[in-house]
Every structure is written in C-alpha cells, then in structure tokens.
Scaffold this motif. Structure first.
Motif, PDB file in Angstrom:
ATOM      1  N   UNK A 152     -13.496 -14.933 103.874  1.00 15.47           N
ATOM      2  CA  UNK A 152     -12.534 -15.939 104.264  1.00 15.47           C
ATOM      3  C   UNK A 152     -11.171 -15.403 104.290  1.00 15.47           C
ATOM      4  N   UNK A 153     -10.667 -15.760 105.604  1.00 15.08           N
ATOM      5  CA  UNK A 153      -9.301 -15.224 105.652  1.00 15.08           C
ATOM      6  C   UNK A 153      -8.507 -16.407 105.890  1.00 15.08           C
ATOM      7  N   UNK A 154      -7.342 -16.891 105.094  1.00 20.05           N
ATOM      8  CA  UNK A 154      -6.639 -17.864 105.419  1.00 20.05           C
ATOM      9  C   UNK A 154      -5.254 -17.502 105.968  1.00 20.05           C
ATOM     10  N   UNK A 155      -4.582 -18.080 107.027  1.00 17.53           N
ATOM     11  CA  UNK A 155      -3.502 -17.615 107.245  1.00 17.53           C
ATOM     12  C   UNK A 155      -2.479 -18.572 107.286  1.00 17.53           C
ATOM     13  N   UNK A 156      -1.393 -18.625 106.417  1.00 18.23           N
ATOM     14  CA  UNK A 156      -0.243 -19.568 106.553  1.00 18.23           C
ATOM     15  C   UNK A 156      -0.901 -20.987 106.333  1.00 18.23           C
ATOM     16  N   UNK A 157      -1.670 -20.959 105.340  1.00 15.88           N
ATOM     17  CA  UNK A 157      -2.519 -22.217 104.924  1.00 15.88           C
ATOM     18  C   UNK A 157      -1.763 -23.041 103.835  1.00 15.88           C
ATOM     19  N   UNK A 158      -1.768 -24.292 103.966  1.00 16.43           N
ATOM     20  CA  UNK A 158      -0.810 -24.923 102.876  1.00 16.43           C
ATOM     21  C   UNK A 158      -2.004 -25.305 101.805  1.00 16.43           C
ATOM     22  N   UNK A 159      -1.561 -24.677 100.674  1.00 15.35           N
ATOM     23  CA  UNK A 159      -2.736 -24.511  99.272  1.00 15.35           C
ATOM     24  C   UNK A 159      -2.486 -25.761  98.538  1.00 15.35           C
ATOM     25  N   UNK A 160      -3.697 -26.643  98.526  1.00 12.98           N
ATOM     26  CA  UNK A 160      -3.801 -27.850  97.861  1.00 12.98           C
ATOM     27  C   UNK A 160      -4.982 -27.829  96.987  1.00 12.98           C
ATOM     28  N   UNK A 161      -4.996 -28.452  95.795  1.00 10.16           N
ATOM     29  CA  UNK A 161      -6.204 -28.580  94.851  1.00 10.16           C
ATOM     30  C   UNK A 161      -7.306 -29.249  95.510  1.00 10.16           C
ATOM     31  N   UNK A 162      -7.199 -29.960  96.376  1.00 10.11           N
ATOM     32  CA  UNK A 162      -8.403 -30.700  97.127  1.00 10.11           C
ATOM     33  C   UNK A 162      -9.154 -29.694  98.051  1.00 10.11           C
ATOM     34  N   UNK A 163      -8.645 -28.468  98.381  1.00 12.47           N
ATOM     35  CA  UNK A 163      -9.315 -27.565  99.257  1.00 12.47           C
ATOM     36  C   UNK A 163      -9.278 -26.247  98.435  1.00 12.47           C
ATOM     37  N   UNK A 164     -10.244 -26.088  97.489  1.00 19.21           N
ATOM     38  CA  UNK A 164     -10.422 -24.842  96.785  1.00 19.21           C
ATOM     39  C   UNK A 164     -11.853 -24.440  96.828  1.00 19.21           C
TER      40      UNK A 164
END
Length: 257
Positions: A152-164
């Motif tokens: 899984x490669x995330x780029x410039x992704x807003x990190x939020x607890x509901x998406x983990x």
C-alpha cells in the motif's frame, strides 16, 4: 478520436476478461464518459495516458484530482513491486466518507477479479485516494485471510483515525509518502456530507514506513499545485521520492531475510 474502438467496449469473453458492459473500469457504461468508445483518455491526453485501451490499482484524490503521476512513473512503481500489469481507476472523488467507502468497495471487487496469481497486490493512492486504498487493503486482507502480500502506497494522504489499517491486517506493507509543507494534506480531512470527522488531518501513519520528500516547484507544474505542496504525483516529485521508496523497500526486505 481513434479509428478503432476501446477494446473494453466490445463484449468478447474469449479475448477480453474485462468489458464496460459489466460496469467495470470507471463505472463501465454507467459512466457517460465511456459511452463514446472512439474517444481517448476522455479527450484529455495531456493529463491521462492509456497505452493499450485498458484501464491501468492507482487511485486519484478528491474531486477527481487531475494531478496524477505520469505513465512512466506508474510503470516505475509497477516494476518496483514486481507487478506485470497496472490499472488506473477512477471514482467519484466526492468529499465524503460514503463516497470513499463506495470507491473502496469497487476497488476491492476489481482487485479480486483481476489480480494475477503469484504476484503481490500493489495499491497506490494520492490524497484521499490513499484512504480509499487503506480501506480496500483491509477488505482484500480479510478476503484472502492474510495469505496474499499487499503493498500500500499512500501519497499526500490526509491521515485520519477513521482511515487506518485494521490491527488484524498483517499482510499489508504500508509506505506513506508526504511533504511536510503540504497545506492540503493537513486541511483536507473535512467531509462535506457532515458524517465524517472535521478538523485538521495528520501527515504520517503510526504503523507505516513514512517517507518525506521536498516538493519540487518548477515551470512544468501548475503554480497552484506547486504552491500547495500537494502534487506528490507530478513527474518532478516522483523522481525525488521514488528512490527513497525503493531504498526503504530494500531495507525492509533485508530485515525480513
């Protein structure tokens, strides 16, 4: 315009396992953009590349973000993880949790129907497309009961607890690419539907290999994108973080050995 139709427009179960009539690839015939089988890259060849008429697991961000990595950059990532094919998927891009959940379910269905046996599953997402990828990775892990490796490669992704990633998801290796000056990433966590959490987002994931890059503003980039620091998928920026990603992969592989 092209002389021949998009191969996915023809229902040919002998030579093609994928076709628009099944609603595959950008919504299939449910997407009005696919109704003209002679058009190329939705009449936008400056932004999109479609080398063989088949959609090539990469996800764009909110509002159908057009700042997407070049075909060469996608190919480099594909080669890095040892995948023989690549797919670029589109989703509604709507700024809501429901839209992202729907996109994740669609990506999950696409992956399990198109993955090649013996290869790892590599999911790449930019901006909130990364959060779509996080949810899809959880679904894929549960479906294969942790027996298929997932990148899984995330780029410039807003990190939020509901998406983990789920704590039970041990098959996914997560690499997170971020720019510490990205103003969209930390402010891009709002949800216009009102059902998600509001407020600032983060830049790094607690259980990922977090890779920082410095945004490259050049005359070849859109000025607005360059000033926002959110265009990690631009050709210039990929050249900066891709070697760091490859180095991180090598280190992880040597550690596992």
């Amino acid at each position: 315009m092209w002389l021949s139709v998009d191969p996915l427009a023809n229902y040919n179960p002998i030579f093609e396992s994928e076709h628009y009539i099944d609603g595959e690839h950008n919504g299939g015939f449910y997407n009005s953009g696919n109704l003209n089988p002679y058009s190329y890259t939705y009449q936008n060849p400056v932004v999109f590349v479609d080398p063989n008429g088949k959609q090539a697991f990469f996800m764009h961000g909110t509002w159908g973000n057009q700042q997407f990595m070049s075909d060469a950059s996608q190919g480099a990532i594909q080669k890095t993880f040892g995948n023989s094919k690549k797919y670029t998927e589109r989703w509604s891009g709507s700024n809501s949790m429901q839209a992202r959940r729907t996109a994740a379910r669609e990506q999950f269905n696409f992956i399990i129907n198109h993955r090649i046996e013996g290869e790892p599953i590599s999911i790449v997402g930019h901006s909130h497309g990364g959060n779509v990828g996080v949810m899809a990775a959880n679904m894929v892990d549960a479906y294969y009961e942790g027996k298929v490796p997932i990148n899984l490669i995330t780029i410039n992704t807003p990190v939020r607890e509901e998406y983990q990633l789920d704590t039970s998801n041990t098959s996914t290796t997560h690499y997170n690419i971020y720019n510490s000056q990205d103003v969209v990433q930390v402010s891009g966590g709002t949800d216009t539907s009102g059902k998600g959490k509001l407020g600032l987002a983060g830049r790094t994931y607690p259980n990922a290999t977090n890779i920082q890059y410095k945004d490259q503003v050049s005359i070849f980039q859109d000025v607005g994108c360059g000033l926002s620091g959110h265009c990690g998928t631009s050709k210039e920026n990929v050249k900066v973080w891709l070697p760091k990603l490859q180095q991180a992969i090598n280190v992880k592989q040597k550690t596992q050995e």
